[in-house]
Write a protein that holds these residues in place. Structure first.
Motif, mmCIF file in Angstrom:
data_model
loop_
_atom_site.group_PDB
_atom_site.id
_atom_site.type_symbol
_atom_site.label_atom_id
_atom_site.label_comp_id
_atom_site.label_asym_id
_atom_site.label_seq_id
_atom_site.Cartn_x
_atom_site.Cartn_y
_atom_site.Cartn_z
ATOM 1 N N GLY A 187 3.340 15.247 1.504
ATOM 2 C CA GLY A 187 4.646 15.131 0.866
ATOM 3 C C GLY A 187 5.433 13.916 1.288
ATOM 4 O O GLY A 187 6.477 13.621 0.700
ATOM 5 N N GLU A 188 4.969 13.178 2.312
ATOM 6 C CA GLU A 188 5.615 11.943 2.736
ATOM 7 C C GLU A 188 4.938 10.744 2.074
ATOM 8 O O GLU A 188 3.817 10.846 1.570
ATOM 9 N N VAL A 189 5.610 9.611 2.106
ATOM 10 C CA VAL A 189 5.044 8.366 1.589
ATOM 11 C C VAL A 189 5.103 7.308 2.685
ATOM 12 O O VAL A 189 6.162 7.069 3.269
ATOM 13 N N THR A 206 0.853 -1.181 0.000
ATOM 14 C CA THR A 206 0.000 0.000 0.000
ATOM 15 C C THR A 206 0.891 1.233 0.000
ATOM 16 O O THR A 206 1.912 1.275 0.688
ATOM 17 N N ALA A 207 0.494 2.236 -0.761
ATOM 18 C CA ALA A 207 1.208 3.510 -0.798
ATOM 19 C C ALA A 207 0.226 4.611 -0.410
ATOM 20 O O ALA A 207 -0.748 4.856 -1.125
ATOM 21 N N SER A 208 0.469 5.248 0.742
ATOM 22 C CA SER A 208 -0.388 6.329 1.215
ATOM 23 C C SER A 208 0.342 7.647 1.028
ATOM 24 O O SER A 208 1.494 7.796 1.454
ATOM 25 N N TYR A 209 -0.346 8.617 0.424
ATOM 26 C CA TYR A 209 0.262 9.913 0.088
ATOM 27 C C TYR A 209 -0.763 10.998 0.362
ATOM 28 O O TYR A 209 -1.875 10.952 -0.166
ATOM 29 N N LEU A 210 -0.393 11.958 1.208
ATOM 30 C CA LEU A 210 -1.307 13.027 1.590
ATOM 31 C C LEU A 210 -1.031 14.305 0.821
ATOM 32 O O LEU A 210 0.119 14.693 0.629
ATOM 33 N N GLU A 223 -6.861 15.380 2.692
ATOM 34 C CA GLU A 223 -6.937 14.860 1.329
ATOM 35 C C GLU A 223 -5.819 13.846 1.151
ATOM 36 O O GLU A 223 -4.641 14.162 1.344
ATOM 37 N N MET A 224 -6.197 12.617 0.805
ATOM 38 C CA MET A 224 -5.237 11.529 0.730
ATOM 39 C C MET A 224 -5.490 10.673 -0.506
ATOM 40 O O MET A 224 -6.637 10.432 -0.887
ATOM 41 N N ILE A 225 -4.408 10.227 -1.122
ATOM 42 C CA ILE A 225 -4.474 9.267 -2.223
ATOM 43 C C ILE A 225 -3.862 7.962 -1.721
ATOM 44 O O ILE A 225 -2.744 7.966 -1.197
ATOM 45 N N GLN A 226 -4.598 6.874 -1.866
ATOM 46 C CA GLN A 226 -4.011 5.581 -1.508
ATOM 47 C C GLN A 226 -4.088 4.641 -2.704
ATOM 48 O O GLN A 226 -5.127 4.523 -3.360
#
Length: 304
Positions: free
Chosen positions: A89-91, A65-69, A118-121
């Protein structure tokens, strides 16, 4: 040039938390090794509502899983004992391998004071040889994620390699994953060297060959396509893709090249053989009921 345009669909991941779901899509299950993509928010949180959108401990196998805010903060806890706050900006890159559980909670006071989240996973399928690897977790700070800028264009390489950029995020197959910000009127092109490539429009509007595409759409391109992307307004894009891994099955949070492994994971979670996070083990998401039954038992959804 375009293979398909995918419209994000609404999905619920917790009470009070709806997301835009992009992958999987019935006509295009994967883009390179990426099997799943959700876009949460932007949403403003209030203290009295925060607990209702927490994602309780739940299991994964066979994927990273890659979580990116883009905004806000989220606290990750997992069965390895990791307790990690992720910031924009972190992963957070978590490899489930043979099995892991984790939670995502929204408990930071500054976020609960009314800031936006706001997050993209995304989920990345693992090659068959790595599907049963030991689970692991890494948090990568912005300073180790290379950034490129030119007139009207800013981009950060989240993982993989593209445009001559590389970073140290531990991936298991050839891929790229990039956050791009375009000023109005900026022109941009896709990275070369990857078999499958897609663009998710998180914000804004872009034009390709005179056709406009809007926020909430993913554009998947045919191999060898070389489009000119023009931002008709300030836009946020997520670019992803890579080499395909072959057929995959997915059921709930489990991904595998073998249907029987999905069944084993279901039994393992139901019987408590996948541990809960030691510092978040008082509640969890139970195994959902099978939506589809066959005479031979439940049939996982297939991705190819």
């Amino acid at each position: 040039m375009l293979d398909i345009v995918i419209e994000a669909r609404r999905a619920s991941i917790a009470p009070g938390m709806d997301v835009k779901r992009i992958l999987p899509f019935r006509l295009r299950r994967m883009v390179g090794p990426f099997v799943f993509m959700d876009h949460a928010g932007p949403v403003s949180l209030q203290p009295q509502a925060a607990a209702s959108i927490d994602v309780l401990p739940h299991p994964h196998i066979g994927l990273s899983t890659a979580s990116y805010l883009l905004e806000g903060q989220v606290t990750h806890r997992d069965s390895l004992g990791v307790n990690q706050i992720i910031r924009p900006g972190e992963v957070n890159w978590m490899t489930a391998g043979s099995g892991i559980s984790h939670s995502e909670r929204f408990e930071d006071p500054s976020v609960l004071a009314g800031s936006s989240l706001e997050m993209i996973q995304t989920w990345v399928a693992l090659p068959e040889k790595d599907e049963e690897s030991a689970p692991s977790f890494d948090n990568y700070k912005p300073e180790v994620l290379p950034v490129f800028t030119e007139k009207g264009v800013w981009m950060r390489l989240i993982a993989g390699d593209a445009y001559g950029l590389k970073n140290s995020v531990k991936t298991h197959s050839p891929l790229f994953y990039i956050h791009v910000e375009l000023d109005k009127g900026a022109r941009f092109g896709l990275p070369g060297g990857h078999a499958e490539r897609g663009i998710y429009i998180a914000k804004g509007v872009i034009a390709i060959s005179g056709q406009l595409y809007n926020a909430g759409q993913m554009l998947v391109f045919k191999k060898g396509a070389d489009p000119v992307i023009i931002a008709t307004e300030a836009s946020t894009l997520m670019l992803l893709g890579g080499e395909p891994l072959g057929e995959r099955y997915i059921w709930w949070n489990f991904v595998s090249s073998r249907k029987e492994r999905i069944e084993q994971a279901k039994a393992d979670w139901k019987e408590g053989r996948i541990l809960l996070p030691p510092n978040d083990n008082h509640e969890f998401i139970p195994l959902p009921e099978d939506r589809f039954k066959t005479r031979g038992g439940p049939s996982p959804e297939i991705l190819s």
